[in-house]
Motif scaffolding. Sequence first.
Motif, PDB file in Angstrom:
ATOM      1  N   PRO A  29      -1.762 -19.582  10.519  1.00 14.73           N
ATOM      2  CA  PRO A  29      -3.022 -20.281  10.794  1.00 14.73           C
ATOM      3  C   PRO A  29      -4.236 -19.486  10.329  1.00 14.73           C
ATOM      4  O   PRO A  29      -4.284 -18.260  10.462  1.00 14.73           O
ATOM      5  N   THR A  30      -5.201 -20.184   9.764  1.00 16.66           N
ATOM      6  CA  THR A  30      -6.435 -19.519   9.361  1.00 16.66           C
ATOM      7  C   THR A  30      -7.229 -19.091  10.596  1.00 16.66           C
ATOM      8  O   THR A  30      -7.055 -19.612  11.690  1.00 16.66           O
ATOM      9  N   GLY A  31      -8.113 -18.126  10.382  1.00 14.14           N
ATOM     10  CA  GLY A  31      -9.050 -17.756  11.429  1.00 14.14           C
ATOM     11  C   GLY A  31      -8.501 -16.880  12.521  1.00 14.14           C
ATOM     12  O   GLY A  31      -9.189 -16.615  13.498  1.00 14.14           O
ATOM     13  N   ILE A  32      -7.240 -16.428  12.401  1.00  9.63           N
ATOM     14  CA  ILE A  32      -6.706 -15.476  13.376  1.00  9.63           C
ATOM     15  C   ILE A  32      -6.398 -14.170  12.655  1.00  9.63           C
ATOM     16  O   ILE A  32      -6.051 -14.157  11.474  1.00  9.63           O
ATOM     17  N   PHE A  33      -6.531 -13.067  13.373  1.00  5.43           N
ATOM     18  CA  PHE A  33      -6.123 -11.793  12.803  1.00  5.43           C
ATOM     19  C   PHE A  33      -4.606 -11.758  12.731  1.00  5.43           C
ATOM     20  O   PHE A  33      -3.918 -12.091  13.705  1.00  5.43           O
ATOM     21  N   ARG A  34      -4.081 -11.333  11.573  1.00  6.12           N
ATOM     22  CA  ARG A  34      -2.636 -11.256  11.384  1.00  6.12           C
ATOM     23  C   ARG A  34      -2.272  -9.988  10.616  1.00  6.12           C
ATOM     24  O   ARG A  34      -3.072  -9.446   9.853  1.00  6.12           O
ATOM     25  N   GLY A  35      -1.044  -9.531  10.847  1.00  4.90           N
ATOM     26  CA  GLY A  35      -0.500  -8.408  10.114  1.00  4.90           C
ATOM     27  C   GLY A  35       0.994  -8.613   9.986  1.00  4.90           C
ATOM     28  O   GLY A  35       1.566  -9.535  10.584  1.00  4.90           O
ATOM     29  N   PHE A  36       1.640  -7.764   9.218  1.00 11.39           N
ATOM     30  CA  PHE A  36       3.092  -7.888   9.064  1.00 11.39           C
ATOM     31  C   PHE A  36       3.681  -6.538   8.686  1.00 11.39           C
ATOM     32  O   PHE A  36       3.001  -5.670   8.141  1.00 11.39           O
ATOM     33  N   GLU A  37       4.963  -6.381   9.012  1.00  8.66           N
ATOM     34  CA  GLU A  37       5.648  -5.130   8.700  1.00  8.66           C
ATOM     35  C   GLU A  37       7.096  -5.410   8.334  1.00  8.66           C
ATOM     36  O   GLU A  37       7.701  -6.381   8.794  1.00  8.66           O
ATOM     37  N   ASN A  38       7.629  -4.561   7.480  1.00 13.87           N
ATOM     38  CA  ASN A  38       9.029  -4.627   7.093  1.00 13.87           C
ATOM     39  C   ASN A  38       9.843  -3.926   8.170  1.00 13.87           C
ATOM     40  O   ASN A  38       9.730  -2.711   8.359  1.00 13.87           O
ATOM     41  N   ILE A  39      10.660  -4.694   8.890  1.00 15.61           N
ATOM     42  CA  ILE A  39      11.492  -4.092   9.940  1.00 15.61           C
ATOM     43  C   ILE A  39      12.957  -4.022   9.506  1.00 15.61           C
ATOM     44  O   ILE A  39      13.829  -3.764  10.325  1.00 15.61           O
ATOM     45  N   GLY A  40      13.199  -4.246   8.226  1.00  8.36           N
ATOM     46  CA  GLY A  40      14.555  -4.134   7.698  1.00  8.36           C
ATOM     47  C   GLY A  40      14.914  -2.702   7.355  1.00  8.36           C
ATOM     48  O   GLY A  40      14.172  -1.754   7.648  1.00  8.36           O
ATOM     49  N   THR A  41      16.038  -2.542   6.695  1.00  5.42           N
ATOM     50  CA  THR A  41      16.534  -1.202   6.345  1.00  5.42           C
ATOM     51  C   THR A  41      16.297  -0.848   4.886  1.00  5.42           C
ATOM     52  O   THR A  41      16.539   0.287   4.481  1.00  5.42           O
ATOM     53  N   ASP A  42      15.816  -1.811   4.090  1.00  9.63           N
ATOM     54  CA  ASP A  42      15.579  -1.582   2.664  1.00  9.63           C
ATOM     55  C   ASP A  42      14.196  -2.085   2.277  1.00  9.63           C
ATOM     56  O   ASP A  42      13.537  -2.791   3.040  1.00  9.63           O
ATOM     57  N   TYR A  43      13.778  -1.723   1.078  1.00  6.36           N
ATOM     58  CA  TYR A  43      12.527  -2.242   0.521  1.00  6.36           C
ATOM     59  C   TYR A  43      12.574  -3.768   0.553  1.00  6.36           C
ATOM     60  O   TYR A  43      13.586  -4.370   0.192  1.00  6.36           O
ATOM     61  N   GLY A  44      11.494  -4.396   1.002  1.00  4.84           N
ATOM     62  CA  GLY A  44      11.453  -5.850   1.098  1.00  4.84           C
ATOM     63  C   GLY A  44      10.262  -6.425   0.369  1.00  4.84           C
ATOM     64  O   GLY A  44       9.262  -5.743   0.115  1.00  4.84           O
ATOM     65  N   MET A  45      10.355  -7.730   0.052  1.00  4.43           N
ATOM     66  CA  MET A  45       9.297  -8.410  -0.685  1.00  4.43           C
ATOM     67  C   MET A  45       9.022  -9.761  -0.035  1.00  4.43           C
ATOM     68  O   MET A  45       9.953 -10.498   0.316  1.00  4.43           O
ATOM     69  N   ILE A  46       7.746 -10.079   0.147  1.00  2.00           N
ATOM     70  CA  ILE A  46       7.344 -11.402   0.588  1.00  2.00           C
ATOM     71  C   ILE A  46       6.402 -11.986  -0.462  1.00  2.00           C
ATOM     72  O   ILE A  46       5.545 -11.295  -1.004  1.00  2.00           O
ATOM     73  N   MET A  47       6.591 -13.274  -0.750  1.00  4.16           N
ATOM     74  CA  MET A  47       5.768 -13.987  -1.724  1.00  4.16           C
ATOM     75  C   MET A  47       4.686 -14.760  -0.979  1.00  4.16           C
ATOM     76  O   MET A  47       4.926 -15.291   0.112  1.00  4.16           O
ATOM     77  N   ALA A  48       3.493 -14.839  -1.565  1.00  9.48           N
ATOM     78  CA  ALA A  48       2.353 -15.417  -0.872  1.00  9.48           C
ATOM     79  C   ALA A  48       1.701 -16.520  -1.689  1.00  9.48           C
ATOM     80  O   ALA A  48       1.603 -16.428  -2.917  1.00  9.48           O
ATOM     81  N   ILE A  49       1.258 -17.568  -0.990  1.00  9.68           N
ATOM     82  CA  ILE A  49       0.442 -18.633  -1.568  1.00  9.68           C
ATOM     83  C   ILE A  49      -0.884 -18.616  -0.824  1.00  9.68           C
ATOM     84  O   ILE A  49      -0.910 -18.731   0.406  1.00  9.68           O
ATOM     85  N   LEU A  50      -1.973 -18.459  -1.550  1.00  9.10           N
ATOM     86  CA  LEU A  50      -3.298 -18.373  -0.941  1.00  9.10           C
ATOM     87  C   LEU A  50      -4.127 -19.580  -1.372  1.00  9.10           C
ATOM     88  O   LEU A  50      -4.203 -19.898  -2.567  1.00  9.10           O
ATOM     89  N   GLY A  51      -4.752 -20.241  -0.422  1.00  3.50           N
ATOM     90  CA  GLY A  51      -5.491 -21.459  -0.708  1.00  3.50           C
ATOM     91  C   GLY A  51      -6.785 -21.213  -1.455  1.00  3.50           C
ATOM     92  O   GLY A  51      -7.490 -20.233  -1.206  1.00  3.50           O
ATOM     93  N   GLY A  52      -7.107 -22.114  -2.383  1.00  7.25           N
ATOM     94  CA  GLY A  52      -8.373 -22.060  -3.108  1.00  7.25           C
ATOM     95  C   GLY A  52      -8.285 -21.259  -4.389  1.00  7.25           C
ATOM     96  O   GLY A  52      -7.458 -20.340  -4.529  1.00  7.25           O
ATOM     97  N   ASP A  53      -9.138 -21.578  -5.347  1.00  7.24           N
ATOM     98  CA  ASP A  53      -9.169 -20.816  -6.600  1.00  7.24           C
ATOM     99  C   ASP A  53      -9.644 -19.389  -6.370  1.00  7.24           C
ATOM    100  O   ASP A  53      -9.221 -18.458  -7.049  1.00  7.24           O
ATOM    101  N   ASP A  54     -10.559 -19.212  -5.404  1.00  5.97           N
ATOM    102  CA  ASP A  54     -11.062 -17.867  -5.119  1.00  5.97           C
ATOM    103  C   ASP A  54     -10.466 -17.293  -3.847  1.00  5.97           C
ATOM    104  O   ASP A  54     -10.934 -16.280  -3.336  1.00  5.97           O
TER     105      ASP A  54
END
Length: 322
Positions: free
Chosen positions: A115-140
């Motif tokens: 949801p927009t407008g809330i503070f958020r963070g994230f962390e890798n809690i796995g055992t190996d290097y991880g990757m997350i893909m992101a889609i960000l709204g708007g051209d800017d």
Amino acid sequence: MTPQEMEARIVRYGDLRPCRTAFIDAHTPGSNQKENFTIIGGGVSESADQHVHITETPGFNIGAAGQPPKCRNSLHSHRTAEVFFVLSGRWRFFWGRWGKAGEVVLEQGDIFNIPTGIFRGFENIGTDYGMIMAILGGDDAGGGVIWAPQVIEDAKDHGLVLGENGKLYDTKKGQALPEGVKPMPLLTDDELKAFPEPTTADVIPGYVARYWDLMALADRQPAKVIGPEGRLKDRPGFGVDFITRGSIPANRYSVASHEVLMPVRGHWRLSWDGGNTALNPGDTAAVPPGLPHSLTPAMTGEASMYRVRSTDDPAGPTWTGA
């Protein structure tokens, strides 16, 4: 379209160029090993060091974050949509002024329309290097990141200063704020009261979709993930579908909107009038409007991908909860 022209619209996983100084917490212990990638559009990076693979935006931005185990991304907020799906690893997303209002753990293929407008963070809690893909709204991408005050204060202790112009300055490299540019001001107590504190129960039902649920929904036709008719009903300026081996379009097709293909599992073949190419997990392909094309899994076994299309909806706030 020639194979060379299409290849210029595909960013291969193996060609991704990371930036390790993209944001203000790049030197802060616990966050100083993260890598950020800007795949389509400039995203919300605060660093001039960031490499943008495809500069033309289709109404949204595509990026990624790669982190080793126990590395986290600090609390921040966006004005427009931020949607993540897990490409690899195991990730904990948390939110709220201090990151304690709620949390959810995502596995490979799970998707989260934060949801927009809330503070958020994230962390890798796995055992190996991880990757997350992101889609960000708007051209800017909504004009940048809003950081929780403690993130800016912690960063200053480790050499990074964010200017009110949205640019990052590294005192460890001898950089300083230009004349006339002040530090980014901290949010006031009154301003902080405007940021919602939804609980886990508030967020998960309408903003999280699990990979295996989508696999079941997409056994015969693409599953609508984000959109008015999607599992996550939203209008963030783009729509997201989920495609599997059993739900690929039967014939070659074209659409009036931009279409971005992002494989999660398996190997795919993208064909169009003029050529064909393989797509693998972590690749990002930007198919232009009006180009007839088709998709087929290239090998036996499990195959899945997310398909993102631009829409006419404004890329505005998405959180409507209490």
